[in-house]
Write an enzyme that holds these catalytic residues in place. Structure first.
Site, PDB file in Angstrom:
ATOM      1  N   GLU A 108     -44.937  87.302  27.508  1.00  0.00           N
ATOM      2  CA  GLU A 108     -44.271  88.536  27.092  1.00  0.00           C
ATOM      3  C   GLU A 108     -45.083  89.755  27.528  1.00  0.00           C
ATOM      4  O   GLU A 108     -44.535  90.740  28.021  1.00  0.00           O
ATOM      5  CB  GLU A 108     -44.085  88.529  25.563  1.00  0.00           C
TER       6      GLU A 108
ATOM      7  N   VAL B  37     -62.198  88.651   2.120  1.00  0.00           N
ATOM      8  CA  VAL B  37     -62.699  87.506   1.361  1.00  0.00           C
ATOM      9  C   VAL B  37     -64.037  87.090   1.961  1.00  0.00           C
ATOM     10  O   VAL B  37     -64.147  86.827   3.155  1.00  0.00           O
ATOM     11  CB  VAL B  37     -61.688  86.349   1.386  1.00  0.00           C
TER      12      VAL B  37
ATOM     13  N   PHE C 113     -47.097  85.874   7.640  1.00  0.00           N
ATOM     14  CA  PHE C 113     -45.820  85.199   7.364  1.00  0.00           C
ATOM     15  C   PHE C 113     -45.944  84.167   6.244  1.00  0.00           C
ATOM     16  O   PHE C 113     -45.103  84.090   5.356  1.00  0.00           O
ATOM     17  CB  PHE C 113     -45.296  84.525   8.631  1.00  0.00           C
TER      18      PHE C 113
END
Lengths: 439, 439
Positions: A179, A81, A16
Site C-alpha cells: 500500500e 506499563v 483493535f
C-alpha cells in the site's frame, strides 16, 4: 443482594483487540480500566495514508475517552506499563501525566493487548534512517521525509544526486509495504506532477524490496501476481527475493542472485519483520512463560496465559495454541484482534456466571490489500478472488465501515472523494511529526 | 519583440501578505519565487481551534505548492532566510532540504513578509512553560498540554494539586487570548464533561490575564463589555489590569492593586506581546533602517524600505508611514496583510509599466472576535456593533470564506457542524506536536 465490590478488569492497549474487549464488557458486572500510552485509538490500516498526506492524523484516530464516553463502567488511564506483578495482581504504571514516577493498578482479570512493531532484523540502528509505519508518529515522520525529498530534488543541480532524492525504497511487501509503495507512486506521478519547476516528481523511482519470492506472500499466488502487475502499472518495481543487508542515510543494499547491490536513495520506509510489543516479554517473564521467535507470548485456546487463568493476552503480541497444544498461526490482522477482543469480553462474562467458555475460533472473512486508485486484491470467503476495481470497492467499503466514529467516516469519505476527483492530497505538511515512540 | 530575461520577484513568507502578493502577480510579466520555512500556508486565525482539538492541523493549513500549482510563473523554495545582501540583490538561504549549508537567490524586486511572534516581555525563559499560539507547532504543543492536564487531574488524589491541574491561565486578552480562553472553557465544560471518572473537568478554573484595563482593547468599549460578559457566561474570569510578572512550571504571578498574586496552575498559554519576525531586524540592518520598539521595520507609503525602492516589507513585520512621515498604526490583522500583499503585486506591475503607484490605503471592513458557541463581537463598517449570535454568524461566514481551499472549507464546516451538535471535538490527540520553531 450482593454488595460485593465489582470485578475489576484492567485492559492494557487501546488497539483493535483491547478496545473491542472494553466495549463488549459494557453490560457485564465489571469495572474496566483501559491503560494506553496514547490517548487515542489508531485505525492502523490507514496509517500509511497519513504518511503520504492523503489523510490528517486526527482523521484516523479516535480519542479513547470520546469512544468510551457513554460506557459508565469503563475508565481510561494514560500511562506506559512498566511491569506486571501477577502475584499481587497489579500492573505497574510509569510515564504518568502528573509526573509521578510510578503507580500500581489492581485487577481481578487482566487483558494485555499491546500489539506489535516492526523489527529491523537485529539492526536497530536502521530505525533512525528508515522510519517504520506502525505508529502515527512514524507515519508523520515518513510524511515529512517523503515530501522533503521532493523539495530537495527541486533545489539539487547535480543530476545524479537529484536522482537519489527521487528514489524511494519500501522494505517489506506485505499489505502495508504494498500500500505504501503504491501511494508513493501516486503521490509522485499524480499529486505532485506539475508542482515543481525543476524536479520532475513523475520520474521518481519506487522500489519495493522483500526477501520472499512474491509480493503479498500471505495471499494466494494468483492474487500476488495481480498485485505485482498492478504495482508495475503504477510505476513501482517489486524487487522480491531480495534480502536487505544494509541501510544508511544515502543508500539501501540487498543480496540478489548476482551478488550484493547498493542503490543510492535518501528515503527508505520500513514495513518488515513484525515483532511483538516488549510487554509480551515482560508478561512472559512475570508468568514464567517463554515467548516465540517473533516475541509473542503463548496463550491457550481460551487466550489465557498458562498457570494464570485470570490473565489473557490478545492480538499481535499473542500466539494462540489450540487444544492440541499446536500454535494456530493466526495472521496479524485487525479482524483477528477484533474477534479476540470480543471473545475475551464474552469469556469474562461467562466465567463470572460460573460457566466455562469454548475455545477461541477465528472466523476468516477474507483478506484485502489495496495498491492504488481502482487497484486492489481481495480473497473472500468461499474461495472468491477479486482484483482491480471490484476489489478496490470492497476495500473502500470495509475500511469506511470499520473506521470508528461517524464524524471520521464522513471526513475520510470526503477526503477520498476529493483525492479521487482531483488527485490532490490535502494533508501534505512537513515537519509536524513527533518522534515515533520507542517500541 | 523583447527577449529580456523576466523580472525576478522573490517573496519571503507564505502568510496572508506574501501569499496574496504571489497570487496577484499571476498575470504580471514576472517570475516569482516564494520562500518559506514551512511547506504550507497556515490560516492563523483558526490555529487556536487546533490547540483545543476542534480542528486537525491539516484542516487549517494549505500546502503552498498545491495553492500555486496552476500559477506557472511562481515557484516555491523551502528554506529559512539567513540574511539579505541588498547590494548584490540576493537573499541568503539556510536550512535547505537537501542539506546544503547555504544558497543565494537573486531578485530584481524583493518582498519580505515574515510576520510576527509573541514576545515574552523580555523573559524568553517563559516560552518553555507557557507555549505561544502563533504557529501550528505551538498549537499542537498547547493541545497536548491542555489534554494532559485533565489526564493528570484524573490520577491526582490530592485535592489541592488536582485543583492546580484544573486551573488554566491565558495571558493576553486580544482576540487570540479571548478565543483561546473561551475554547478552554467549552472544552472543559462541554466536550470533556462526563469523560473522566474522578476528575471533574467542568470545575476547571480559567483565567484570562492582561495588563490592559479591558478585554479586546482594540475594540470599542461597549463591545469589550459584551465580550467580558460572554466570557463570564462561559466560566472564564477576565482578570484585566493585571501584569504578569512571573511564570514557572507550577504557577503564574501577577501584580494587582493589592500587591503581587501567585496562582498555582500547570498550564499557561501565551498570547501577548506581539513582536515582529527577526527578519525585520535583519532587513533593517541590511538597509540601514531602524526598527521600532515592536521590532517592525519602517516602510514608506508605497511599502518600500527607505533608499531601496526594489525592497518592500509587508504585514505584521512592517510599520507603514504615511506621506507625512507619521506611522499609520495599522492593526496586526489578516485583512491588513491581505490588502498589503495585493497592493504590493499591483505596485510591481504598475512600476514595470513605467507608471507610479498611489500610496497604500487600508480599507477597514470591520473587526471580529469570537468567544464561544453563539458568542462573539463584531465592529462593522459604518459603526455597526454586533454581539451574541449575529456576531457569531458573521464570524463563521467570514472565516469559512477566507479559508483557502474548497476541501478545507467543507471539512471545517463539517467539523463545526459536528461540534455544534454534539459538543465533541474530533482532534483531541496528545503528543503529536512538534516543537514550535524558533522565532
Amino acid at each position: 443482594m450482593g454488595a460485593d465490590p465489582p470485578h475489576r478488569v484492567v485492559v492494557v492497549g487501546g488497539g483493535f483487540a483491547g478496545l473491542n474487549a472494553v466495549r463488549r464488557l459494557r453490560d457485564a458486572p465489571v469495572e474496566v480500566t483501559l491503560v494506553d500510552r496514547q490517548n487515542f485509538h489508531l485505525f492502523q490500516p490507514l496509517a500509511y495514508q497519513v504518511a503520504t498526506g492523503a489523510l490528517a492524523s486526527a482523521e484516523v484516530a479516535a480519542p479513547l475517552r470520546a469512544v468510551l464516553k457513554r460506557q459508565v463502567n469503563a475508565g481510561v488511564v494514560l500511562a506506559t506499563v512498566k511491569g506486571f506483578d501477577l502475584g499481587a495482581r497489579e500492573v505497574v504504571l510509569g510515564d504518568l501525566p502528573d509526573g509521578e514516577p510510578e503507580r500500581r493498578l489492581a485487577y481481578d482479570t487482566l487483558i494485555v493487548a499491546a500489539g506489535s512493531n516492526y523489527s529491523y532484523f537485529g539492526h536497530e540502528e536502521w530505525r533512525e534512517v528508515a522510519p517504520e509505519l506502525k505508529s502515527i508518529g512514524g507515519a508523520l515522520t515518513i510524511r515529512g521525509r517523503l515530501l522533503s525529498a521532493f523539495e530537495a530534488a527541486e533545489l539539487e543541480p547535480d543530476p545524479e544526486r537529484r536522482r537519489a532524492w527521487l528514489t524511494f525504497a519500501v522494505v517489506g511487501a506485505g499489505p502495508t509495504g504494498v500500500e505504501m509503495a503504491g501511494q508513493i507512486a501516486e503521490l509522485a506521478r499524480d499529486t505532485l506532477r506539475g508542482d515543481f519547476r525543476h524536479a520532475r516528481p513523475e520520474q521518481a523511482r519506487i522500489v519495493l524490496l522483500d526477501g520472499a519470492e512474491r509480493v503479498l506472500p500471505a495471499f494466494p499466488e494468483g492474487l500476488s501476481r495481480h498485485a505485482a502487475r498492478e504495482l508495475e502499472e503504477l510505476g513501482v518495481e517489486p524487487l522480491v527475493g531480495r534480502t536487505v543487508v544494509d541501510v544508511d542515510a544515502e543508500s539501501v543494499s540487498w543480496e540478489e542472485d548476482g551478488g550484493p547491490v547498493r542503490m543510492p536513495t535518501r528515503t527508505v520506509v520500513w514495513a518488515a519483520g513484525v515483532r511483538a510489543s516488549r510487554l509480551a516479554t515482560l508478561l512472559g517473564e512475570a508468568a514464567g512463560t517463554e515467548v516465540d521467535k517473533a516475541g509473542r507470548i503463548a496463550v491457550g485456546p481460551d487466550l489465557t496465559v498458562a498457570g494464570h487463568p485470570e490473565v489473557l493476552a490478545l492480538g499481535d503480541m499473542a500466539s494462540v495454541h489450540g487444544p492440541d497444544g499446536e500454535p494456530l498461526r493466526l495472521p496479524g490482522l485487525a479482524p483477528v484482534a477484533i474477534q479476540q477482543g470480543r471473545y475475551a469480553a464474552r469469556a469474562i462474562a461467562t466465567r463470572l456466571r460460573g460457566e466455562r467458555s469454548r475455545p477461541f475460533h477465528y472466523l476468516d472473512k477474507g483478506n484485502l490489500a489495496t495498491i492504488g486508485r481502482s487497484k486492489a486484491v481481495a480473497e473472500l470467503r468461499g474461495g472468491i478472488h477479486l482484483w482491480g476495481l471490484p476489489a478496490w470497492l470492497a476495500w473502500l467499503t470495509v475500511h469506511i465501515y470499520y473506521l470508528i466514529g461517524f464524524e471520521n467516516r464522513l471526513l475520510v469519505l470526503l477526503r477520498w472523494t476529493f483525492s479521487f476527483l482531483t488527485r490532490g492530497r490535502g494533508a501534505r505538511l512537513i515537519g509536524l511529526g513527533a518522534k515515533a515512540p520507542e517500541p
